[in-house]
Design a protein around this motif. Structure first.
Motif, PDB file in Angstrom:
ATOM      1  N   ARG A  38       0.813  -1.194   0.000  1.00 33.05           N
ATOM      2  CA  ARG A  38       0.000   0.000   0.000  1.00 33.05           C
ATOM      3  C   ARG A  38       0.859   1.262   0.000  1.00 33.05           C
ATOM      4  O   ARG A  38       1.858   1.345   0.682  1.00 33.05           O
ATOM      5  N   THR A  39       0.441   2.238  -0.778  1.00 33.03           N
ATOM      6  CA  THR A  39       1.215   3.475  -0.906  1.00 33.03           C
ATOM      7  C   THR A  39       0.335   4.717  -0.898  1.00 33.03           C
ATOM      8  O   THR A  39       0.828   5.816  -0.780  1.00 33.03           O
ATOM      9  N   GLY A  40      -0.979   4.574  -1.073  1.00 35.68           N
ATOM     10  CA  GLY A  40      -1.849   5.727  -1.236  1.00 35.68           C
ATOM     11  C   GLY A  40      -2.253   6.356   0.078  1.00 35.68           C
ATOM     12  O   GLY A  40      -1.885   5.917   1.161  1.00 35.68           O
ATOM     13  N   ASP A  41      -3.016   7.453  -0.021  1.00 35.33           N
ATOM     14  CA  ASP A  41      -3.480   8.169   1.166  1.00 35.33           C
ATOM     15  C   ASP A  41      -4.855   7.686   1.621  1.00 35.33           C
ATOM     16  O   ASP A  41      -5.107   7.548   2.805  1.00 35.33           O
ATOM     17  N   GLY A  42      -5.771   7.445   0.675  1.00 39.88           N
ATOM     18  CA  GLY A  42      -7.100   6.970   1.032  1.00 39.88           C
ATOM     19  C   GLY A  42      -7.097   5.468   1.241  1.00 39.88           C
ATOM     20  O   GLY A  42      -6.274   4.740   0.695  1.00 39.88           O
ATOM     21  N   ARG A  43      -8.054   5.003   2.067  1.00 38.23           N
ATOM     22  CA  ARG A  43      -8.175   3.565   2.317  1.00 38.23           C
ATOM     23  C   ARG A  43      -9.636   3.160   2.159  1.00 38.23           C
ATOM     24  O   ARG A  43     -10.525   3.712   2.791  1.00 38.23           O
ATOM     25  N   LEU A  44      -9.877   2.170   1.303  1.00 36.49           N
ATOM     26  CA  LEU A  44     -11.225   1.717   0.968  1.00 36.49           C
ATOM     27  C   LEU A  44     -11.356   0.228   1.254  1.00 36.49           C
ATOM     28  O   LEU A  44     -10.562  -0.570   0.767  1.00 36.49           O
ATOM     29  N   ILE A  45     -12.356  -0.138   2.073  1.00 33.02           N
ATOM     30  CA  ILE A  45     -12.683  -1.546   2.282  1.00 33.02           C
ATOM     31  C   ILE A  45     -13.791  -1.912   1.303  1.00 33.02           C
ATOM     32  O   ILE A  45     -14.827  -1.258   1.246  1.00 33.02           O
ATOM     33  N   PHE A  46     -13.563  -2.957   0.528  1.00 30.78           N
ATOM     34  CA  PHE A  46     -14.556  -3.425  -0.434  1.00 30.78           C
ATOM     35  C   PHE A  46     -15.010  -4.811   0.018  1.00 30.78           C
ATOM     36  O   PHE A  46     -14.218  -5.756   0.017  1.00 30.78           O
ATOM     37  N   ALA A  47     -16.277  -4.926   0.438  1.00 26.25           N
ATOM     38  CA  ALA A  47     -16.801  -6.173   0.986  1.00 26.25           C
ATOM     39  C   ALA A  47     -17.909  -6.724   0.111  1.00 26.25           C
ATOM     40  O   ALA A  47     -18.707  -5.968  -0.445  1.00 26.25           O
ATOM     41  N   MET A  48     -17.971  -8.044   0.005  1.00 20.24           N
ATOM     42  CA  MET A  48     -18.993  -8.644  -0.836  1.00 20.24           C
ATOM     43  C   MET A  48     -19.524  -9.942  -0.249  1.00 20.24           C
ATOM     44  O   MET A  48     -18.811 -10.719   0.385  1.00 20.24           O
ATOM     45  N   ASP A  49     -20.808 -10.149  -0.468  1.00 17.49           N
ATOM     46  CA  ASP A  49     -21.525 -11.356  -0.098  1.00 17.49           C
ATOM     47  C   ASP A  49     -21.280 -12.385  -1.197  1.00 17.49           C
ATOM     48  O   ASP A  49     -21.602 -12.151  -2.357  1.00 17.49           O
ATOM     49  N   ALA A  50     -20.699 -13.536  -0.821  1.00 18.39           N
ATOM     50  CA  ALA A  50     -20.468 -14.609  -1.789  1.00 18.39           C
ATOM     51  C   ALA A  50     -21.260 -15.852  -1.401  1.00 18.39           C
ATOM     52  O   ALA A  50     -20.817 -16.979  -1.628  1.00 18.39           O
ATOM     53  N   THR A  51     -22.442 -15.655  -0.789  1.00 20.08           N
ATOM     54  CA  THR A  51     -23.292 -16.784  -0.449  1.00 20.08           C
ATOM     55  C   THR A  51     -24.067 -17.242  -1.682  1.00 20.08           C
ATOM     56  O   THR A  51     -24.110 -16.567  -2.713  1.00 20.08           O
ATOM     57  N   MET A  52     -24.689 -18.422  -1.577  1.00 17.70           N
ATOM     58  CA  MET A  52     -25.243 -19.093  -2.751  1.00 17.70           C
ATOM     59  C   MET A  52     -26.376 -18.336  -3.434  1.00 17.70           C
ATOM     60  O   MET A  52     -26.605 -18.502  -4.629  1.00 17.70           O
TER      61      MET A  52
END
Length: 240
Positions: A38-52
């Motif tokens: 990581r090198t940037g200033d902003g931080r983004l969490i990307f979350a996803m539902d992978a249920t059936m």
């Protein structure tokens, strides 16, 4: 169709400590170790539902989410952490990386597995991460919700107090999820959007606007909105 509701479970254990023997999950975690630091200033969490329940439209969803990662790379200055959940209590997170496109390629190897939603774990993880270093925003993509709305709203309120907006994108229109997602967005001063295959263009634009916000904050989103209008302006309006 919505799955049966069940009580929420404790998310005290860190997401990254979860164990799984699935080869694609192990490969996912191994690959993230070799990605750009990581090198940037902003931080983004990307979350996803992978249920059936997401299986019928999984390929379309992955393409749209891949577009979001492409927008992150285009904007630059942004570190991303990827989280997904599925199966029996399985919830995994990558390390923070600056190569969002590589994360997208890794995620394309993950398949859906039957299980309940674990949104509470995602929100709890985001709170712990921002306690270590400020998280600019959380993006969540899913279709349903089987946890206690009140419990999720408590966690969302805590994130809101920390200044971490959650942007929720719902696939379909499952009613309980829509109510919960809108409330989480309100409590965190984020935004909610429903999407399907016919709304792909709109979702791409909204995801790009979120990436702009996570990279440069509200001022950057305002400038982006003045140039691009449309989705960015709607995002700003929801954020209040």
């Amino acid at each position: 169709m919505a799955k049966a509701m069940r009580p929420s479970t404790d998310d005290a254990n860190d997401i990254q400590e979860r164990r799984s023997s699935d080869s694609d999950v192990a490969a996912f975690l191994r690959r993230t170790q070799s990605l750009a630091p990581r090198t940037g200033d902003g931080r983004l969490i990307f979350a996803m539902d992978a249920t059936m329940s997401r299986q019928p439209t999984w390929d379309m969803a992955l393409q749209l989410q891949g577009d979001m990662f492409a927008a992150v790379d285009e904007i630059g200055g942004l570190d991303v952490q990827l989280i997904y959940f599925r199966g029996f209590g399985e919830c995994r997170a990558s390390k923070w990386v600056s190569d969002a496109a590589a994360l997208s390629r890794v995620m394309s190897q993950v398949s859906c597995r039957g299980g309940y939603t674990q949104i509470g774990k995602v929100l709890g993880h985001a709170k712990r991460e921002t306690a270590k270093q400020k998280v600019s925003a959380v993006v969540y993509v899913g279709d349903c919700m089987e946890e206690s709305i009140d419990a999720l709203c408590q966690k969302a309120g805590e994130l809101g107090l920390l200044g971490v907006p959650v942007f929720l994108f719902q696939e379909g229109r499952e009613p309980r999820a829509e109510i919960a997602f809108k409330e989480i967005a309100r409590l965190t001063k984020g935004a909610y959007c429903a999407f399907d295959a016919g709304a792909a263009h709109q979702l791409r634009a909204l995801l790009k606007a979120v990436a702009v916000y996570a990279s440069g904050g509200r001022k950057a989103l305002q400038s982006f909105s003045e140039r691009e209008g449309g989705a960015a302006a709607r995002l700003l309006e929801q954020m209040g």
